[in-house]
Every structure is written in C-alpha cells, then in structure tokens.
Motif scaffolding. Structure first.
Motif, PDB file in Angstrom:
ATOM      1  N   LEU A 136     -15.103 -10.718   3.083  1.00 35.93           N
ATOM      2  CA  LEU A 136     -14.251 -11.861   2.756  1.00 35.93           C
ATOM      3  C   LEU A 136     -14.173 -12.084   1.247  1.00 35.93           C
ATOM      4  O   LEU A 136     -13.830 -13.170   0.802  1.00 35.93           O
ATOM      5  CB  LEU A 136     -14.741 -13.130   3.452  1.00 35.93           C
ATOM      6  N   ARG A 137     -14.441 -11.058   0.474  1.00 31.75           N
ATOM      7  CA  ARG A 137     -14.204 -11.117  -0.976  1.00 31.75           C
ATOM      8  C   ARG A 137     -12.805 -10.637  -1.328  1.00 31.75           C
ATOM      9  O   ARG A 137     -12.309 -10.924  -2.412  1.00 31.75           O
ATOM     10  CB  ARG A 137     -15.209 -10.232  -1.727  1.00 31.75           C
ATOM     11  N   GLU A 138     -12.205  -9.874  -0.401  1.00 26.47           N
ATOM     12  CA  GLU A 138     -10.983  -9.137  -0.727  1.00 26.47           C
ATOM     13  C   GLU A 138      -9.854  -9.443   0.257  1.00 26.47           C
ATOM     14  O   GLU A 138     -10.085  -9.888   1.379  1.00 26.47           O
ATOM     15  CB  GLU A 138     -11.276  -7.635  -0.703  1.00 26.47           C
ATOM     16  N   MET A 139      -8.642  -9.147  -0.198  1.00 24.25           N
ATOM     17  CA  MET A 139      -7.454  -9.258   0.652  1.00 24.25           C
ATOM     18  C   MET A 139      -6.549  -8.073   0.340  1.00 24.25           C
ATOM     19  O   MET A 139      -6.701  -7.404  -0.676  1.00 24.25           O
ATOM     20  CB  MET A 139      -6.723 -10.583   0.380  1.00 24.25           C
TER      21      MET A 139
ATOM     22  N   GLU B 226      -3.535  -0.913  -2.257  1.00 23.67           N
ATOM     23  CA  GLU B 226      -4.259  -1.804  -3.148  1.00 23.67           C
ATOM     24  C   GLU B 226      -5.042  -2.871  -2.379  1.00 23.67           C
ATOM     25  O   GLU B 226      -4.580  -3.402  -1.366  1.00 23.67           O
ATOM     26  CB  GLU B 226      -3.294  -2.499  -4.106  1.00 23.67           C
ATOM     27  N   VAL B 227      -6.226  -3.155  -2.888  1.00 25.25           N
ATOM     28  CA  VAL B 227      -7.044  -4.251  -2.378  1.00 25.25           C
ATOM     29  C   VAL B 227      -7.280  -5.207  -3.541  1.00 25.25           C
ATOM     30  O   VAL B 227      -7.596  -4.782  -4.648  1.00 25.25           O
ATOM     31  CB  VAL B 227      -8.381  -3.733  -1.813  1.00 25.25           C
TER      32      VAL B 227
ATOM     33  N   VAL C 175      -0.153 -14.169  -1.659  1.00 24.85           N
ATOM     34  CA  VAL C 175       0.956 -13.254  -1.391  1.00 24.85           C
ATOM     35  C   VAL C 175       0.725 -11.956  -2.149  1.00 24.85           C
ATOM     36  O   VAL C 175       0.057 -11.932  -3.182  1.00 24.85           O
ATOM     37  CB  VAL C 175       2.320 -13.864  -1.781  1.00 24.85           C
ATOM     38  N   CYS C 176       1.241 -10.883  -1.613  1.00 25.96           N
ATOM     39  CA  CYS C 176       1.097  -9.570  -2.229  1.00 25.96           C
ATOM     40  C   CYS C 176       1.857  -9.542  -3.558  1.00 25.96           C
ATOM     41  O   CYS C 176       3.054  -9.841  -3.589  1.00 25.96           O
ATOM     42  CB  CYS C 176       1.632  -8.498  -1.287  1.00 25.96           C
TER      43      CYS C 176
ATOM     44  N   ARG D 165      -3.610 -10.605   3.758  1.00 27.06           N
ATOM     45  CA  ARG D 165      -4.534 -10.829   4.873  1.00 27.06           C
ATOM     46  C   ARG D 165      -5.948 -10.561   4.386  1.00 27.06           C
ATOM     47  O   ARG D 165      -6.161  -9.782   3.436  1.00 27.06           O
ATOM     48  CB  ARG D 165      -4.206  -9.874   6.016  1.00 27.06           C
ATOM     49  N   PRO D 166      -6.951 -11.166   5.007  1.00 23.19           N
ATOM     50  CA  PRO D 166      -8.331 -10.825   4.655  1.00 23.19           C
ATOM     51  C   PRO D 166      -8.596  -9.346   4.928  1.00 23.19           C
ATOM     52  O   PRO D 166      -8.083  -8.776   5.892  1.00 23.19           O
ATOM     53  CB  PRO D 166      -9.167 -11.716   5.589  1.00 23.19           C
ATOM     54  N   ASN D 167      -9.400  -8.738   4.073  1.00 24.40           N
ATOM     55  CA  ASN D 167      -9.696  -7.311   4.212  1.00 24.40           C
ATOM     56  C   ASN D 167     -10.859  -7.113   5.188  1.00 24.40           C
ATOM     57  O   ASN D 167     -11.938  -6.652   4.835  1.00 24.40           O
ATOM     58  CB  ASN D 167     -10.043  -6.703   2.850  1.00 24.40           C
TER      59      ASN D 167
END
Length: 276
Positions: A129-132, A141-142, A167-168, A176-178
């Motif tokens: 939950l650090r990344e999306m 890309e993350v 947003v991207c 979205r959460p990674n």
C-alpha cells in the motif's frame, strides 16, 4: 521441540550454498495489532461489513466503486501506520544479518512492517500500500501513493482534491493500489512469481510463518521446495490449508506455537551450529 531442532540443524547444514527462506503471512503482523483477514475481528469485518472479502477485494468491485475502495485503502494505511513492528519482525532482521545472502524473505503482507523493522532481501508477492499504478495498465509505471493525502478514519471520505491526486499522470485514468486482488493472477512484474519460484527451487529450508495457505503462490512455493529436496516447517498456531495439502509429504513438518517463539529457537540454533 527436539525434533524441530534437529530439522532446523539439518536444514542449516544442507544450506551452505542453498537458500534459507521465510514465507510470512498475516499471523506475523497480528502481534502488532493488525487483524488477520478472516477472523471474527478481521480486517475485512472491520472495514467492509457490507461485503464478503471475495467480492470487495476484487478488481471488478474497484471498477464500479473506485472511490469507496480508495477510501478503505487510506483507512487501512492508517491502521498500518499506527502499528509497530513486533518481536518476530525484528528477529527476521537479526536472522538476515546472520545468514547474509542465503536469507530470503517472501511476504504476503502489504503492511510495510518488515521494511520498517529493517528487512532487506525480501519480496512482496501480494504487493503493498505504498504504491499505485494505472487501473487501465496504460504503462508499466508504478507510482508512490501521494503523501499529501491524509490517512483516513473508517467512514471519512476522500475530498475532490484528494481524488484528483489519484489519477494516472500518463492517461488520466484513475489509479489503483498496487496489490493483488482475489480475481487477479500473480505475475512477475508486480508480484515476483518467477523470482520467488526460483528461490523456492533452491531452498534447503522453508519456514512458513503465520500463513494459512489460502492463496495459490504460497502453496506453489511449498510444493517447489519439497519437489527439489528441501524441507518445510509450517509455523502456525493451528492446522491450515498447508497442512491439508502437504501433511503426507516426508519433508513437511508442523510447529504449533507462536512465530516469535519459533524464531527465537531458530536464532539460537544458528548461533550454535558450526556449519554457519
């Protein structure tokens, strides 16, 4: 106790060149106050009382309820941020320092507690939950989840400005959460499926710590270790899906007790084992 000690020593002796691997699940973080997933006070019960886990924790649900899922994500992030690494997390850091490059940590946990404790050589097979990332997968890309968005209480909604940060940057689609959801598959790019299977193939001793074996890749890692001659010790308070799947395998062993208790025993065996 003596039998497990012998198994540990045999594994350490055979692991002069092979991996010693730890596979961790929600039971490791429960001592930090983070509820497990499916218990009576589980994290799904606390945050998603109107849904079953198998329906809420899906990309399909996110596609129709992105704001709700992101709000719940920041509730979980707050829960994780308020928790502290426990004795088991720090024991694994100490063991890594002893075993050096032979140590591998594979975790199903997304709470960041292993990293905060100081673990280095680790693989997050359910994401974090650090990344999306872009929900439309417009690129590989993350991105870091914006720190400008404050952590949320259970029923605290995201503001319009906060949603605009999710947003991207490439295509403008919602991110979205990674993490890995129930209706998704493991892959190498985000969840290190190939890497961890290679690790398991070359593992002399695999310890399952606080995982119930409810998902596919952890079972595949155990199967891979056993197939290539390694031993597996299932460290849990009670029998679980791993027990059901592997109890008849010769090199599969059960340790019924706390993770912290087992890791204390393991550390002592490292220090007295002359082959290390």
């Amino acid at each position: 106790m003596r039998a497990i000690t012998n198994i540990i020593n045999e594994g350490l002796t055979r692991a002069r060149r092979n991996n010693i691997t730890f596979l961790t699940g929600a039971g490791v973080s429960s001592a930090s106050g983070i509820p497990t997933y499916r218990g009576a006070d589980g994290i799904w019960v606390k945050g998603t009382k109107f849904y079953k886990p198998e329906s809420f924790g899906t990309f399909k649900h996110f596609s129709n309820n992105a704001d709700e899922v992101w709000q719940y994500t920041f509730f979980r992030k707050k829960m994780f941020a308020e928790a502290k690494p426990n004795e088991a997390h720090f024991s694994l850091v100490s063991i890594e320092k002893e075993l050096k490059e032979r140590f591998h940590l594979i975790t199903q946990n997304i709470d960041n507690l292993h990293q905060r404790a100081g673990s280095k050589n680790m693989y997050e097979i359910h994401g974090n939950l650090r990344e999306m990332r872009c929900s439309d997968e417009c690129s590989k890309e993350v991105y870091d989840i914006p720190r400008e968005i404050p952590l949320k209480d259970h029923e605290e909604d995201l503001t319009y400005d906060e949603k605009a940060l999710l947003v991207c940057p490439r295509c403008g689609e919602v991110t979205r959460p990674n993490i890995l959801w129930f209706d998704e598959y493991y892959n190498e790019r985000n969840f290190k499926v190939d890497t961890t299977l290679r690790i398991a193939k070359n593992t002399s001793l695999l310890m399952i710590l606080g995982s119930s074996g409810a998902t596919n890749l952890p079972n595949a890692l155990v199967r891979q270790t056993l197939q290539y001659g390694g031993s597996v010790i299932d460290v849990n308070l009670e029998d679980n899906a791993f027990t059901e799947h592997f109890k008849d395998k010769k090199q599969y062993y059960s340790y019924r007790g706390s993770v912290a208790e087992f890791l204390d025993l393991f550390e002592k065996q490292i220090k007295i084992n002359e082959t290390i």
